[in-house]
Design a protein around this motif. Structure first.
Motif, PDB file in Angstrom:
ATOM      1  N   ASN A 197       0.823  -1.204   0.000  1.00 40.67           N
ATOM      2  CA  ASN A 197       0.000   0.000   0.000  1.00 40.67           C
ATOM      3  C   ASN A 197       0.862   1.261   0.000  1.00 40.67           C
ATOM      4  O   ASN A 197       0.589   2.226  -0.706  1.00 40.67           O
ATOM      5  N   HIS A 203      -3.692   4.892  -4.912  1.00 41.56           N
ATOM      6  CA  HIS A 203      -4.894   4.952  -4.079  1.00 41.56           C
ATOM      7  C   HIS A 203      -5.169   6.334  -3.486  1.00 41.56           C
ATOM      8  O   HIS A 203      -6.207   6.529  -2.876  1.00 41.56           O
ATOM      9  N   HIS A 208      -7.280   9.007   0.350  1.00 37.29           N
ATOM     10  CA  HIS A 208      -6.828  10.160   1.152  1.00 37.29           C
ATOM     11  C   HIS A 208      -7.339  11.488   0.584  1.00 37.29           C
ATOM     12  O   HIS A 208      -6.638  12.145  -0.198  1.00 37.29           O
ATOM     13  N   ASP A 317      -4.937   4.587   5.705  1.00 38.68           N
ATOM     14  CA  ASP A 317      -4.205   3.460   5.118  1.00 38.68           C
ATOM     15  C   ASP A 317      -4.503   2.165   5.873  1.00 38.68           C
ATOM     16  O   ASP A 317      -4.707   1.118   5.280  1.00 38.68           O
TER      17      ASP A 317
HETATM   18 FE   LIG Z   1      -1.858   5.720   1.608  1.00 42.70          FE
END
Ligand SMILES: [Fe+2]
Ligand code: FES
Length: 360
Positions: A197, A203, A208, A317
């Motif tokens: 990740n 992502h 985020h 996360d």
């Molecule tokens: Fe992240």
């Protein structure tokens, strides 16, 4: 664990058993982690002659008892186990200027771990020998940071050099450790999922929200080196950016963060306020400890830019990674393709993992 293709366009991720098999996590100890360089501490933690700190090589995962010592500015990483019958020698940080005395039967060592004396052992044959000294482990220092290894198979120069070349201009030796800003997180996921990740900014727009406002997603880029890689965060404007020196190859760019990953489990994240070191430590197949260590360069910049809300970003996360941990155990999931532009870092990690897993 199946083979990972070198060509990212053809490659698939490591197989999902990597993320939950106890056997694989056990095998990684000898195949990978004892051969890797692990972050120990900053040098100022053992500033004075004789200062020493006991530690475990990788906390609960590889709890090898070790000792970081300073003898006349020579830093050593020694075994913390008495060569007589295996007692742990030092339990708390202290000063060993007068040597080390085992509290079980009184064996003595000097500050460098050399055997000095032992009561009631005059008649012992072939004693003392080299074997009665405390073993000294490989050690490397970069800037103010100490690393050690048990049986290094990764060249430290190849691990560190690309980072050093890129951001070595920062006054890293002068960054000050902040206990208050450092913390530990426990994530209910495999250590490698946490790294996967970290290794892609793909992502960011999905996971985020606030980070997306600070970063120019289209310019987010990953560069690969032999045992490390770099993700560069570019800001939307000149605010909260690094003041880059003219000789930096990034001069003229609005860089808000340099995210360096050092194979297999260490992250050095540089922001205009300083450095956040993250160390990813397996606890078991589905539990991982992440140590966040903060080193401050410019306190006034702590609350702005991409490095300002680390706690919030970390929680976001963790939530997604914990979800993925449940997903990879599904009977219907085994492995997936990479995005050739956005997941270069994850592919790099999986290639290195599959190489080390094949080592005997
Ligand atoms: Fe992240
Ligand atoms: S175990 Fe240390 S002196 Fe016996």
């Amino acid at each position: 664990m199946t083979f990972v293709h070198k060509n990212i366009k053809k490659a698939k991720t490591i197989t999902s058993d990597f993320y939950y098999s106890k056997k694989i996590l056990e095998r990684l100890k000898e195949n990978l982690f004892t051969k890797s360089w692990q972050f120990v501490n900053h040098i100022t933690a053992i500033e004075k002659d004789g200062d020493c700190i006991p530690f475990q090589f990788m906390d609960e995962y590889i709890p090898e008892p070790l000792l970081l010592t300073n003898h006349k500015e020579q830093i050593r990483s020694l075994t913390n186990v008495c060569t007589h019958r295996g007692n742990i020698l030092i339990k708390k940080s202290c000063n060993i200027k007068n040597g080390i005395i085992c509290n079980y039967h009184g064996r003595r060592f000097n500050q460098c771990g050399i055997f000095k004396s032992m009561p009631k052992c005059k008649e012992v044959e072939g004693f003392p020998s080299e074997k009665d000294n405390l073993t000294s482990l490989p050690i490397k220092i970069w800037k103010q940071f100490v690393f050690t290894s048990i049986d290094p198979k990764i060249s430290f120069t190849e691990l560190i050099n690309d980072m050093d070349k890129r951001i070595g201009w920062m006054p890293i030796e002068k960054f000050i450790f902040s206990e208050e800003k450092s913390k530990e997180y426990i994530v209910n996921a495999n250590w490698a999922l946490y790294c996967d990740n970290y290794l892609e900014g793909f992502h960011i727009p999905f996971v985020h929200q606030s980070l997306r406002e600070n970063l120019n997603y289209d310019e987010y880029n990953t560069e690969l080196f032999k045992y490390s890689n770099l993700q560069i965060g570019i800001g939307k404007n000149t605010e909260s950016c690094f003041k880059l020196p003219k000789n930096s190859i990034d001069y003229g760019k609005n860089i808000v963060a340099y995210y360096f990953w050092l194979f297999p489990n260490i992250m050095f994240n540089f922001y205009p306020w300083g450095l956040s070191i993250n160390i990813v430590l397996p606890i078991n197949t589905e539990k991982t400890k992440i140590k966040f260590l903060s080193y401050i360069w410019d306190e006034s910049k702590l609350d702005s830019g991409a490095g300002s809300e680390l706690d919030k970003v970390e929680k976001e996360d963790e939530e997604i990674v914990e979800n993925v941990q449940r997903g990879v155990k599904s009977r219907f999931y085994d492995r997936g393709h990479f995005s050739p532009t956005m997941e270069k870092g994850v592919h790099h990690f999986h290639l290195l993992l599959s190489d080390f897993m094949r080592m005997r």
